[in-house]
Design a protein around this motif. Structure first.
Motif, PDB file in Angstrom:
ATOM      1  N   TRP A   1      -2.438  52.923  -0.125  1.00  0.00           N
ATOM      2  CA  TRP A   1      -2.500  54.229   0.528  1.00  0.00           C
ATOM      3  C   TRP A   1      -2.480  55.373  -0.471  1.00  0.00           C
ATOM      4  N   SER A   2      -1.902  55.156  -1.650  1.00  0.00           N
ATOM      5  CA  SER A   2      -1.802  56.232  -2.640  1.00  0.00           C
ATOM      6  C   SER A   2      -3.169  56.641  -3.199  1.00  0.00           C
ATOM      7  N   GLU A   3      -4.192  55.838  -2.968  1.00  0.00           N
ATOM      8  CA  GLU A   3      -5.542  56.161  -3.458  1.00  0.00           C
ATOM      9  C   GLU A   3      -6.241  57.221  -2.610  1.00  0.00           C
ATOM     10  N   PHE A   4      -5.740  57.478  -1.406  1.00  0.00           N
ATOM     11  CA  PHE A   4      -6.464  58.310  -0.450  1.00  0.00           C
ATOM     12  C   PHE A   4      -5.827  59.680  -0.264  1.00  0.00           C
ATOM     13  N   VAL A   5      -6.702  60.672  -0.032  1.00  0.00           N
ATOM     14  CA  VAL A   5      -6.226  62.021   0.259  1.00  0.00           C
ATOM     15  C   VAL A   5      -6.390  62.371   1.739  1.00  0.00           C
ATOM     16  N   SER A   6      -7.249  61.649   2.440  1.00  0.00           N
ATOM     17  CA  SER A   6      -7.445  61.871   3.871  1.00  0.00           C
ATOM     18  C   SER A   6      -8.208  60.678   4.455  1.00  0.00           C
ATOM     19  N   PHE A   7      -8.354  60.692   5.779  1.00  0.00           N
ATOM     20  CA  PHE A   7      -9.067  59.627   6.487  1.00  0.00           C
ATOM     21  C   PHE A   7      -9.977  60.239   7.527  1.00  0.00           C
ATOM     22  N   GLU A   8     -11.006  59.498   7.904  1.00  0.00           N
ATOM     23  CA  GLU A   8     -11.966  59.944   8.915  1.00  0.00           C
ATOM     24  C   GLU A   8     -12.599  58.717   9.548  1.00  0.00           C
ATOM     25  N   PHE A   9     -13.294  58.931  10.641  1.00  0.00           N
ATOM     26  CA  PHE A   9     -14.059  57.830  11.221  1.00  0.00           C
ATOM     27  C   PHE A   9     -15.418  58.326  11.655  1.00  0.00           C
ATOM     28  N   ASN A  10     -16.370  57.411  11.664  1.00  0.00           N
ATOM     29  CA  ASN A  10     -17.739  57.736  12.041  1.00  0.00           C
ATOM     30  C   ASN A  10     -18.320  56.639  12.913  1.00  0.00           C
ATOM     31  N   PRO A  11     -19.229  56.999  13.803  1.00  0.00           N
ATOM     32  CA  PRO A  11     -19.927  55.999  14.594  1.00  0.00           C
ATOM     33  C   PRO A  11     -20.990  55.299  13.754  1.00  0.00           C
ATOM     34  N   CYS A  12     -21.170  54.024  13.999  1.00  0.00           N
ATOM     35  CA  CYS A  12     -22.208  53.243  13.318  1.00  0.00           C
ATOM     36  C   CYS A  12     -23.117  52.629  14.373  1.00  0.00           C
ATOM     37  N   LEU A  13     -24.398  52.677  14.101  1.00  0.00           N
ATOM     38  CA  LEU A  13     -25.390  52.126  15.016  1.00  0.00           C
ATOM     39  C   LEU A  13     -26.236  51.111  14.279  1.00  0.00           C
ATOM     40  N   LEU A  14     -26.696  50.114  15.000  1.00  0.00           N
ATOM     41  CA  LEU A  14     -27.683  49.181  14.459  1.00  0.00           C
ATOM     42  C   LEU A  14     -29.038  49.752  14.834  1.00  0.00           C
ATOM     43  N   GLU A  15     -29.851  50.047  13.826  1.00  0.00           N
ATOM     44  CA  GLU A  15     -31.153  50.655  14.078  1.00  0.00           C
ATOM     45  C   GLU A  15     -32.254  49.785  13.501  1.00  0.00           C
ATOM     46  N   ASP A  16     -33.335  49.689  14.258  1.00  0.00           N
ATOM     47  CA  ASP A  16     -34.476  48.886  13.833  1.00  0.00           C
ATOM     48  C   ASP A  16     -35.415  49.705  12.965  1.00  0.00           C
ATOM     49  N   TYR A  17     -35.793  49.112  11.841  1.00  0.00           N
ATOM     50  CA  TYR A  17     -36.771  49.700  10.929  1.00  0.00           C
ATOM     51  C   TYR A  17     -37.833  48.649  10.675  1.00  0.00           C
ATOM     52  N   GLY A  18     -38.823  48.630  11.542  1.00  0.00           N
ATOM     53  CA  GLY A  18     -39.874  47.625  11.409  1.00  0.00           C
ATOM     54  C   GLY A  18     -39.320  46.244  11.672  1.00  0.00           C
ATOM     55  N   ASP A  19     -39.396  45.372  10.670  1.00  0.00           N
ATOM     56  CA  ASP A  19     -38.937  43.991  10.820  1.00  0.00           C
ATOM     57  C   ASP A  19     -37.458  43.812  10.483  1.00  0.00           C
ATOM     58  N   GLU A  20     -36.769  44.886  10.134  1.00  0.00           N
ATOM     59  CA  GLU A  20     -35.377  44.772   9.719  1.00  0.00           C
ATOM     60  C   GLU A  20     -34.477  45.649  10.586  1.00  0.00           C
ATOM     61  N   THR A  21     -33.230  45.213  10.723  1.00  0.00           N
ATOM     62  CA  THR A  21     -32.215  46.000  11.407  1.00  0.00           C
ATOM     63  C   THR A  21     -31.166  46.396  10.380  1.00  0.00           C
ATOM     64  N   HIS A  22     -30.829  47.674  10.363  1.00  0.00           N
ATOM     65  CA  HIS A  22     -29.853  48.199   9.407  1.00  0.00           C
ATOM     66  C   HIS A  22     -28.689  48.822  10.155  1.00  0.00           C
ATOM     67  N   THR A  23     -27.515  48.749   9.550  1.00  0.00           N
ATOM     68  CA  THR A  23     -26.360  49.474  10.055  1.00  0.00           C
ATOM     69  C   THR A  23     -26.391  50.863   9.436  1.00  0.00           C
ATOM     70  N   VAL A  24     -26.307  51.885  10.284  1.00  0.00           N
ATOM     71  CA  VAL A  24     -26.351  53.260   9.821  1.00  0.00           C
ATOM     72  C   VAL A  24     -25.109  53.974  10.339  1.00  0.00           C
ATOM     73  N   ALA A  25     -24.346  54.575   9.422  1.00  0.00           N
ATOM     74  CA  ALA A  25     -23.181  55.367   9.801  1.00  0.00           C
ATOM     75  C   ALA A  25     -23.603  56.827   9.895  1.00  0.00           C
ATOM     76  N   TYR A  26     -23.177  57.480  10.955  1.00  0.00           N
ATOM     77  CA  TYR A  26     -23.509  58.880  11.168  1.00  0.00           C
ATOM     78  C   TYR A  26     -22.251  59.718  11.179  1.00  0.00           C
TER      79      TYR A  26
END
Length: 104
Positions: free
Chosen positions: A24-49
Motif C-alpha cells: 500500500w505504501s507504493e500508492f498515492v490514490s486509487f480509482e476504478f474504470n469500466p472495461c469492455l471487450l471490443e471487437d477489432y476485426g478478427d480480434e477481441t481486445h479488453t479496453v479500459a475507459y
C-alpha cells in the motif's frame, strides 16, 4: 473496517503478482474504470475507459454499454497506474476502492 469479501478469498487480488496483497505504501490514490471487450476485426481486445472518456469512434463512453468488468487501479507517485483487482460489478469496485483508500 470489514474487508471486502474478495480480499479474503484464496485467490487474493486477481491483478497482482501471485494474487498477493499490494504494498500500500507504493500508492498515492486509487480509482476504478469500466472495461469492455471490443471487437477489432478478427480480434477481441479488453479496453479500459475513463468514466468521462471519448472512445476511438468519437462517442463518449456510456453506462448503457455492457461493461465486461471494473478494474481498480492504484496510482503511483510518478503518475502511472497499476491494476489491483478486476471486479464483476461497479458496486464491488466501489467497495474495494473504499477499502484501498483506507489502507493509505
Amino acid at each position: 473496517m470489514k474487508q471486502p469479501e474478495f480480499t479474503r478469498t484464496s485467490m487474493g487480488f486477481n491483478c497482482t503478482k501471485n494474487g498477493e496483497v499490494p504494498d500500500w505504501s507504493e500508492f498515492v490514490s486509487f480509482e476504478f474504470n469500466p472495461c469492455l471487450l471490443e471487437d477489432y476485426g478478427d480480434e477481441t481486445h479488453t479496453v479500459a475507459y475513463g468514466l468521462d472518456e471519448v472512445k476511438p469512434c468519437g462517442k463518449r463512453f456510456s453506462f448503457g454499454e455492457k461493461v465486461s468488468f471494473w478494474t481498480v487501479y492504484g496510482r503511483l507517485e510518478n503518475g502511472c497506474a497499476s491494476a489491483i483487482h478486476d471486479c464483476d460489478t461497479r458496486e464491488q469496485a466501489e467497495e474495494l476502492l473504499k477499502y484501498c483508500n483506507s489502507m493509505i
